[in-house]
Motif scaffolding. Structure first.
Motif, PDB file in Angstrom:
ATOM      1  N   UNK A 128       0.808  -1.231   0.000  1.00  0.00           N
ATOM      2  CA  UNK A 128       0.000   0.000   0.000  1.00  0.00           C
ATOM      3  C   UNK A 128       0.836   1.272   0.000  1.00  0.00           C
ATOM      4  N   UNK A 129       2.007   1.204  -0.603  1.00  0.00           N
ATOM      5  CA  UNK A 129       2.852   2.395  -0.724  1.00  0.00           C
ATOM      6  C   UNK A 129       3.516   2.834   0.558  1.00  0.00           C
ATOM      7  N   UNK A 162       6.643  11.665   3.019  1.00  0.00           N
ATOM      8  CA  UNK A 162       6.099  12.420   4.155  1.00  0.00           C
ATOM      9  C   UNK A 162       7.233  13.094   4.922  1.00  0.00           C
ATOM     10  N   UNK A 163       8.350  12.412   4.994  1.00  0.00           N
ATOM     11  CA  UNK A 163       9.518  12.977   5.678  1.00  0.00           C
ATOM     12  C   UNK A 163      10.146  14.093   4.831  1.00  0.00           C
ATOM     13  N   UNK A 164      10.234  13.831   3.533  1.00  0.00           N
ATOM     14  CA  UNK A 164      10.841  14.795   2.607  1.00  0.00           C
ATOM     15  C   UNK A 164       9.960  16.035   2.420  1.00  0.00           C
ATOM     16  N   UNK A 165       8.630  15.832   2.466  1.00  0.00           N
ATOM     17  CA  UNK A 165       7.669  16.913   2.259  1.00  0.00           C
ATOM     18  C   UNK A 165       6.608  16.834   3.364  1.00  0.00           C
ATOM     19  N   UNK A 166       6.902  17.338   4.549  1.00  0.00           N
ATOM     20  CA  UNK A 166       5.966  17.218   5.678  1.00  0.00           C
ATOM     21  C   UNK A 166       4.578  17.790   5.397  1.00  0.00           C
ATOM     22  N   UNK A 167       4.496  18.771   4.528  1.00  0.00           N
ATOM     23  CA  UNK A 167       3.186  19.348   4.195  1.00  0.00           C
ATOM     24  C   UNK A 167       2.297  18.366   3.432  1.00  0.00           C
ATOM     25  N   UNK A 168       2.883  17.297   2.887  1.00  0.00           N
ATOM     26  CA  UNK A 168       2.121  16.294   2.139  1.00  0.00           C
ATOM     27  C   UNK A 168       1.721  15.094   2.998  1.00  0.00           C
ATOM     28  N   UNK A 169       2.213  15.021   4.221  1.00  0.00           N
ATOM     29  CA  UNK A 169       2.020  13.833   5.065  1.00  0.00           C
ATOM     30  C   UNK A 169       0.544  13.485   5.259  1.00  0.00           C
ATOM     31  N   UNK A 170      -0.279  14.462   5.519  1.00  0.00           N
ATOM     32  CA  UNK A 170      -1.702  14.190   5.746  1.00  0.00           C
ATOM     33  C   UNK A 170      -2.363  13.610   4.499  1.00  0.00           C
ATOM     34  N   UNK A 171      -2.061  14.198   3.346  1.00  0.00           N
ATOM     35  CA  UNK A 171      -2.645  13.675   2.109  1.00  0.00           C
ATOM     36  C   UNK A 171      -2.137  12.264   1.823  1.00  0.00           C
ATOM     37  N   UNK A 172      -0.852  12.023   2.013  1.00  0.00           N
ATOM     38  CA  UNK A 172      -0.286  10.705   1.733  1.00  0.00           C
ATOM     39  C   UNK A 172      -0.867   9.625   2.639  1.00  0.00           C
ATOM     40  N   UNK A 173      -1.355  10.004   3.804  1.00  0.00           N
ATOM     41  CA  UNK A 173      -1.974   9.052   4.729  1.00  0.00           C
ATOM     42  C   UNK A 173      -3.471   8.884   4.475  1.00  0.00           C
ATOM     43  N   UNK A 196      -7.225   8.198   2.441  1.00  0.00           N
ATOM     44  CA  UNK A 196      -7.860   7.201   1.580  1.00  0.00           C
ATOM     45  C   UNK A 196      -7.755   7.608   0.108  1.00  0.00           C
ATOM     46  N   UNK A 197      -7.798   8.892  -0.164  1.00  0.00           N
ATOM     47  CA  UNK A 197      -7.697   9.368  -1.545  1.00  0.00           C
ATOM     48  C   UNK A 197      -6.353   8.964  -2.140  1.00  0.00           C
ATOM     49  N   UNK A 198      -5.279   9.098  -1.361  1.00  0.00           N
ATOM     50  CA  UNK A 198      -3.979   8.686  -1.878  1.00  0.00           C
ATOM     51  C   UNK A 198      -3.975   7.188  -2.178  1.00  0.00           C
ATOM     52  N   UNK A 199      -4.557   6.398  -1.293  1.00  0.00           N
ATOM     53  CA  UNK A 199      -4.614   4.946  -1.524  1.00  0.00           C
ATOM     54  C   UNK A 199      -5.372   4.628  -2.810  1.00  0.00           C
ATOM     55  N   UNK A 200      -6.367   5.421  -3.111  1.00  0.00           N
ATOM     56  CA  UNK A 200      -7.165   5.232  -4.325  1.00  0.00           C
ATOM     57  C   UNK A 200      -6.350   5.519  -5.590  1.00  0.00           C
ATOM     58  N   UNK A 201      -5.526   6.548  -5.552  1.00  0.00           N
ATOM     59  CA  UNK A 201      -4.766   6.944  -6.738  1.00  0.00           C
ATOM     60  C   UNK A 201      -3.364   6.333  -6.797  1.00  0.00           C
ATOM     61  N   UNK A 202      -2.895   5.746  -5.721  1.00  0.00           N
ATOM     62  CA  UNK A 202      -1.524   5.224  -5.644  1.00  0.00           C
ATOM     63  C   UNK A 202      -1.168   4.243  -6.771  1.00  0.00           C
ATOM     64  N   UNK A 203      -2.044   3.301  -7.143  1.00  0.00           N
ATOM     65  CA  UNK A 203      -1.662   2.392  -8.238  1.00  0.00           C
ATOM     66  C   UNK A 203      -1.390   3.124  -9.554  1.00  0.00           C
TER      67      UNK A 203
END
Length: 108
Positions: free
Chosen positions: A59-60, A68-79, A81-88
């Motif tokens: 699941x990425x 998330x570490x490299x771009x802390x402002x993206x951590x919430x989005x990366x965690x 459900x939407x990210x899980x949907x688009x990750x593949x």
């Protein structure tokens, strides 16, 4: 005849659940670029194909941890459900245009 029909059904099912690099490119530009600030080519060329595949296993989890570490402002989005949907789709985009792919995306 039965084998032919079963084979055709399997092919159609497999095709229906596959991810799409073109969608991944669109999703990258819409959802991730605002956080990462790389154009699509810069993003995809950060790793080799095999590395991208590793980042998106389970699941990425590795991708989420690293970015998330490299771009802390993206951590919430990366965690999310939407990210899980688009990750593949993001994975397919990254793999298709990886540093060792020889292909260049047409996005900025």
């Amino acid at each position: 005849m039965k084998k032919y029909v079963l084979g055709l059904m399997f092919a159609l099912i497999s095709f229906g659940v596959s991810a799409d690099a073109a969608k991944g490119q669109e999703y990258y530009l819409e959802y991730l670029r605002p956080y990462f600030e790389y154009n699509g080519q810069e993003f995809a060329e950060q790793h080799l194909k095999v590395e991208w595949k590793r980042y998106f296993k389970k699941d990425g989890a590795r991708f989420i941890k690293k970015y998330s570490k490299k771009h802390p402002n993206a951590a919430e989005f990366l965690a999310s459900d939407k990210f899980q949907e688009i990750a593949p789709h993001i994975k397919d985009f990254a793999v298709k245009y990886a540093a060792d792919s020889g292909e260049l995306p047409s996005c900025n």
